[in-house]
Every structure is written in structure tokens, then in C-alpha cells.
Design a protein around this motif. Structure first.
Motif: not given
Length: 342
Positions: A220-227, A229-238, A282-290
Motif C-alpha cells: 500500500y505504499n502507492w497510497v501514501r505517494n503514488p509518484f 513507487v515503481s509500477v512493477h512492484e505493486v498491483g501485479e495481481d489486479i 478499500n485502503a482508506l475507508l476502513p479507518f475513521p477517526t478514532t
């Protein structure tokens, strides 16, 4: 009209007369219902959401259940007060689910549920009630232990299903089931085992989908900064994910937006990348402010004091806790009298 007929002095004096308590309550209820209507429309449009739930005890010893909702809006991820209803009896998981389910059905929200096989539904309801009652207090567990001893039962503690016990055919704990299988000529133990194993396997798949084990956070490193990360390192199965991420990285406009917006605003305003959008939701929705529910209960303590302990504070709380949605006054004044009849 009074200013025209009687003059400014009389009109100014009339403005100082407060509305009655019933009128104020009606106005608050109408504003709260208007806020809820717009909130429900936004949640339905968002399609996906997560909720934060908590319960406490108020000044009247009621058990209010407070629910906040987190969803993706057009410009950011929003967190809003959804409802606060008292739990009339116990506060078990089943009671909380029924309260939330009833609210969702009433407001036509999509409460995604998985169908359970009808053979197990009625049995499951009985099991839930029995387990909740026994496990609710240590005294109940001790009484259950003593009762099993008196009856000469081989097992004196509450046991749970497991694939190992099921495969070994150990059903002696369940006396009625054993008796049924002994008397039945149509249903065999193997039939029951296959049916239960099939259902438990489906249940395990659903649990793994909602609560996966051994999640690699690096994916999920690409969520924090998508610019960065290497494209070849994430989302291969999607399927299609890497192509959309590559297009995103090539856009100078999106890169400029990322540098001047907060993280949730940037992702919420991304419109033309459906696969990437699905994954970051899917990565950001499950975490509301505590602290949402804690702040809500603090507001409840202020509104529902010992001098107003009979107050149904839900509408007051929605008006006080709504952070991004405000009542549409122009819409309300179109059909509301300035002063109702008494």
C-alpha cells in the motif's frame, strides 16, 4: 407585516419574544431530518462506506448506541454522525446488529449481507442467544459448568466448532443432534459433515476477505505517494491496475494536485481511474477517526443533563455533530409555518 402596520418599535419588541419550547424542538427535528436526508443521498451515491460504533450509559441509565459513518464524497473522505438510538434491553452483538440493520433498512441504505443456508438460520439464532447469555457474565459460565456436572455431561465448557472436530465426527456434545442422527434414516453423519464443511469453508473465505492474514503493508505504499513507487512492484495481481497507475504518474496536473492537497482530498477527487479508485477506497475507508464516538458521547453529556434527562437527544446531536452537511434553510422555509398553531 407588523413593521409596516405598527412601526419599528412594535416590530422590534415582537422579535424579542422567544419561540415556545415545542416550536424550537420542531425546528431542530426538521433541520436534523433535512441533514439526514442529504447524508443518506451522499452515502448512496458513494456506494461504499465504513461505520464506527460504540455504546455507553447516559444520565438516565439508558444505553445509547452511537454510529458514525465514513464515505467518499466528491472532494474528500467525510465522517458524519449517522444516528444515536438507545438499546432497550441488552447490548450484545446481535442487539447492535439489529439496531443498525433496522436503521439501514428504514433509510434504504445498502447493508450488504451474505445469505445463510436456511437449514442453519433458525439454529444459528438460538446458538447466538445461548452463547451471548452464557458468556455475558462469569456467573452464568459457572452455573453452566455446574449444570453440566449435575447432568453427568462429558463436556462442561462451551465448545466451538472446528474443522478437526468435525472431521473426526465428534458430535456427542450436541445431544439433540446425536439423537436426531440415530433416529433418522434419510440423513447420515457424512451428509451432515459435508454440509457443515461446505458452509464453514464459505465462512472462512468471507472472513479472509474481510480480515486477511499476513497483510504486507508495503503493497500500500502507492497510497501514501503514488509518484514515488515503481509500477512493477505493486498491483501485479489486479488486472488493469498498473496501467492506470502509470497514467497517473505521467500526469503533471495530478502531480501538482498531490503536492498542494492533503492525501484524502487528492484520492477523493480522482475521477477517471476506476480500478485505482476501487483499490484506494478499500485502503482508506476502513479507518475513521478514532475519537468520533468519544466526542459524540461528550456532546451527549452536554445536551442531555440531569435537568433534561427525558430528552430524546438524537436530533439535537445531529445538528451539533454534523461537520460537513448543513440544513438547507431555503428548502425548509418553503413548507414550514413561521409559527405553528397551539
Amino acid at each position: 407585516m407588523v413593521r409596516t402596520v405598527c412601526g419599528d418599535d412594535i416590530a422590534n419588541k415582537l422579535e424579542l419574544i422567544p419561540l415556545s419550547d415545542n416550536t424550537v424542538k420542531r425546528r431542530i427535528d426538521l433541520m436534523s431530518e433535512n441533514i439526514l436526508k442529504h447524508l443518506v443521498h451522499q452515502v448512496i451515491a458513494a456506494n461504499k462506506f465504513s461505520i464506527q460504533i460504540d455504546e455507553s450509559v447516559d444520565i438516565q441509565n439508558n444505553a445509547p448506541l452511537m454510529v458514525f459513518i465514513r464515505y467518499r464524497s466528491t472532494d474528500d473522505f467525510r465522517e458524519e454522525f449517522l444516528f444515536c438510538e438507545p438499546l432497550l434491553t441488552s447490548a450484545t452483538g446481535l442487539d447492535i446488529f439489529n439496531e443498525v440493520d433496522g436503521f439501514f433498512r428504514k433509510n434504504n441504505l445498502d447493508w450488504s449481507t451474505r445469505a445463510i443456508q436456511p437449514e442453519f438460520y433458525s439454529v444459528l439464532q438460538d446458538v447466538i442467544q445461548i452463547v451471548n447469555f452464557i458468556k455475558a457474565r462469569a456467573l452464568n459460565s459457572r452455573i453452566f459448568h455446574a449444570m453440566c456436572d449435575e447432568m453427568g455431561s462429558q463436556y462442561v465448557n462451551l465448545l466451538y466448532h472446528s474443522d478437526e472436530k468435525l472431521s473426526q465426527g465428534k458430535i456427542a456434545t450436541f445431544a439433540l443432534l446425536s439423537e436426531f442422527l440415530e433416529d433418522s434414516t434419510k440423513v447420515t453423519l457424512n451428509d451432515l459433515k459435508l454440509l457443515l464443511q461446505k458452509y464453514l469453508n464459505k465462512l472462512q473465505l468471507e472472513l479472509n476477505r474481510y480480515i486477511p492474514e499476513n497483510v504486507e503493508l508495503s503493497k500500500y505504499n502507492w497510497v501514501r505517494n503514488p509518484f514515488e513507487v515503481s509500477v512493477h512492484e505493486v498491483g501485479e495481481d489486479i488486472c488493469g491496475f498498473q496501467e492506470e497507475l502509470l497514467d497517473l504518474q505521467a500526469s503533471q496536473v495530478l502531480k501538482d494536485n498531490f503536492s498542494r492537497m492533503c492525501l484524502t482530498q487528492f484520492w477523493a477527487q480522482l475521477k477517471d481511474k476506476p480500478i485505482v479508485s476501487r483499490e484506494f477506497e478499500n485502503a482508506l475507508l476502513p479507518f475513521p477517526t478514532t475519537y468520533l464516538c468519544e466526542a459524540g458521547f461528550s456532546t451527549l453529556v452536554v445536551i442531555k443533563t440531569k435537568y433534561r434527562n427525558r430528552l430524546d437527544a438524537q436530533h439535537d446531536m445531529r445538528c451539533a455533530l454534523s461537520m460537513n452537511i448543513h440544513p438547507n434553510i431555503e428548502e425548509l422555509v418553503e413548507y414550514v409555518q413561521h409559527q405553528g398553531s397551539h
